[in-house]
Design an enzyme around this catalytic site. Structure first.
Site, short mmCIF file in Angstrom:
data_model
loop_
_atom_site.label_atom_id
_atom_site.label_comp_id
_atom_site.label_asym_id
_atom_site.label_seq_id
_atom_site.Cartn_x
_atom_site.Cartn_y
_atom_site.Cartn_z
N ARG A 28 0.03 6.45 -1.66
CA ARG A 28 0.45 5.10 -2.06
C ARG A 28 1.32 4.43 -0.99
NH1 ARG A 28 0.14 3.84 -7.81
NH2 ARG A 28 -1.86 4.71 -8.37
N ARG A 32 3.28 -1.90 -3.83
CA ARG A 32 4.29 -2.89 -4.23
C ARG A 32 5.67 -2.73 -3.63
NH1 ARG A 32 3.28 -3.08 -10.55
NH2 ARG A 32 2.79 -0.92 -10.07
N ARG A 41 -0.73 -9.89 -2.90
CA ARG A 41 -1.02 -9.63 -4.32
C ARG A 41 -0.78 -10.88 -5.17
NH1 ARG A 41 -2.62 -8.44 -8.57
NH2 ARG A 41 -2.12 -6.70 -9.94
N ASP A 78 -9.06 1.97 -5.49
CA ASP A 78 -8.49 2.70 -6.63
C ASP A 78 -9.51 3.69 -7.15
OD1 ASP A 78 -5.88 2.46 -8.38
OD2 ASP A 78 -7.53 2.97 -9.71
N TYR A 158 -8.84 8.37 -17.95
CA TYR A 158 -8.68 6.92 -18.16
C TYR A 158 -9.85 6.36 -18.97
CZ TYR A 158 -4.87 7.30 -14.83
OH TYR A 158 -3.71 7.65 -14.23
#
Ligand code: 1CP
Length: 353
Positions: A28, A32, A41, A78, A158
């Site tokens: 990562r 952010r 973003r 992702d 998920y």
């Protein structure tokens, strides 16, 4: 892959060479905590739109490499592009993370799923391969480009839970009570993962990482069935076409099963999470086997003194083997980029090998 004078440090270590400088990249590393990421973003629609915008995704992939001088770039994408490409509805919501329409044992199969994935004219994943081509064309030679996918088990969590989960009740009940239909889902995901990783290699990635982030919730029977078996098939198939592309496995939470995971799946390197004790890893994993990891990302939120101490603990534990410095999990979004700068500096100054 033949090692020559131009081969970078990440590839060298993953191919089994111990180098005097330790290479570093972070899980990562794009995201952010970087103001330049937040800016892009804010100006684009959904998170998935961003993943499917080659120009922007390539830029985001390169941002942390430019800022910190990492030895590898990891594709900005992702693990959930696979269910999306298979036709399941996927969205990402602020503060909640991923939201999917959950599959159930009563409605388990995505109709025409693999056909959708293979039909390249409507294949959303083409945008991901275009991103790879762009990054490959503009990155430096000694910076390795890493492609990735989630492990089938982790992606399935998920798809079945419909979101990030704490207890994984639905998927674990399905996997134990209706194992035959669950196996159909895992087989589809395994095939889709192989197709996706092959295409990433064709587009230009030089290393692969398999993120099995939720491996730790399985018992040893389930781990064998839903992590080891599909991973072994993925590695075998990828190696058939591309035997020289190193594959890093990240069986997060697998603990004492790691040596078994290494020998059964035939991955080329293992990424360790921060719960793995350094002295245990040092003795239980063969000294010739490349390791990646495993600083707790929490130290990037503390003072520079503790960062120094704990980075050095990791570096010295793995100073006698092929090694790539990384975190035990992804960078926290609250991380100050200055801490990451400090981390890179500590690793760069460690040259006693
Ligand atoms: O709002 C935002 O900007 C989205 C935040 C974000 C980012 C930057 C998500 C949502 N995904 C990503 C990128 C991403 N995801 C990368 C890019 C490359 C890099 O590492 O810099 C990678 C490799 C992933 C992989 C990924 N996605 C994993 C495996 C690794 C891990 O963290 O365990 C998982 C589990 C996901 C699912 C996911 N994507 C995003 C969220 C919030 C989640 C859920 C995480 C969870 O359940 O805790």
């Amino acid at each position: 892959m033949k090692i020559d004078a131009n081969t970078g440090l990440v590839l060298r270590n993953l191919l089994g060479e111990q180098t005097s400088s330790v290479p570093i990249w972070l899980m990562r590393q794009a995201g952010r905590y970087l103001p330049e990421y937040r800016k892009i973003r804010r100006s684009t629609g959904s998170f998935l739109d961003l993943c499917y915008s080659p120009k922007l995704a390539a830029e985001i992939t390169l941002q942390p490499v430019r800022r910190f001088g990492f030895d590898a770039a990891i594709l900005f994408s992702d693990i959930l592009v696979i269910p999306d490409a298979l036709g399941q509805r996927v969205s990402f919501e602020e503060g909640l993370g991923p939201i999917l329409d959950p599959l159930t044992p009563q409605e388990p199969i995505l109709p025409d799923a693999m056909d959708r994935l293979k039909n390249s004219s409507q294949n959303k994943l083409e945008a991901v391969y275009e991103t790879i081509k762009r990054v490959a064309a503009s990155k430096k030679n000694d910076c390795a480009l890493i492609g990735f996918a989630g492990g089938p088990w982790t992606v399935a969590t998920y798809m079945v839970e419909g979101r990030s989960s704490r207890d994984f009740q639905n998927i674990r009940r399905w996997a134990t009570s209706h194992a035959t239909s669950f196996e159909v889902l895992v087989d589809i995901l395994t095939d889709a993962t192989i197709t996706h990783l092959d295409a990433q290699i064709d587009a230009g990635v030089e290393v692969l990482q398999l993120f099995e982030s939720h491996a730790g919730v399985l018992d040893c029977f389930g781990f064998n069935q839903w992590v080891i078996k599909p991973t072994r098939r993925i590695v075998e198939q990828i190696k058939r076409k591309n035997p020289h592309i190193p594959i890093i496995g990240f069986p997060r939470g697998a603990g004492a099963q790691i040596p078994y995971y290494i020998s059964e799946t035939k991955v080329d390197a293992v990424s360790l999470d921060q719960s793995v004790p350094l002295n245990w890893a040092s003795t239980e994993i063969s000294k010739s086997f490349p390791v990646q990891g495993n600083l707790d990302p929490i130290y990037l939120l503390g003072g520079s003194e503790s960062l120094h101490v704990h980075v050095n603990r990791v570096l010295s534990a793995f100073s006698d083997r092929p090694f790539v410095f990384n975190l035990g999990h992804g960078v926290n979004k609250e991380t100050d980029p200055k801490s990451v700068e400090r981390l890179v500096e500590i690793v760069r100054n460690y040259e006693q090998r």
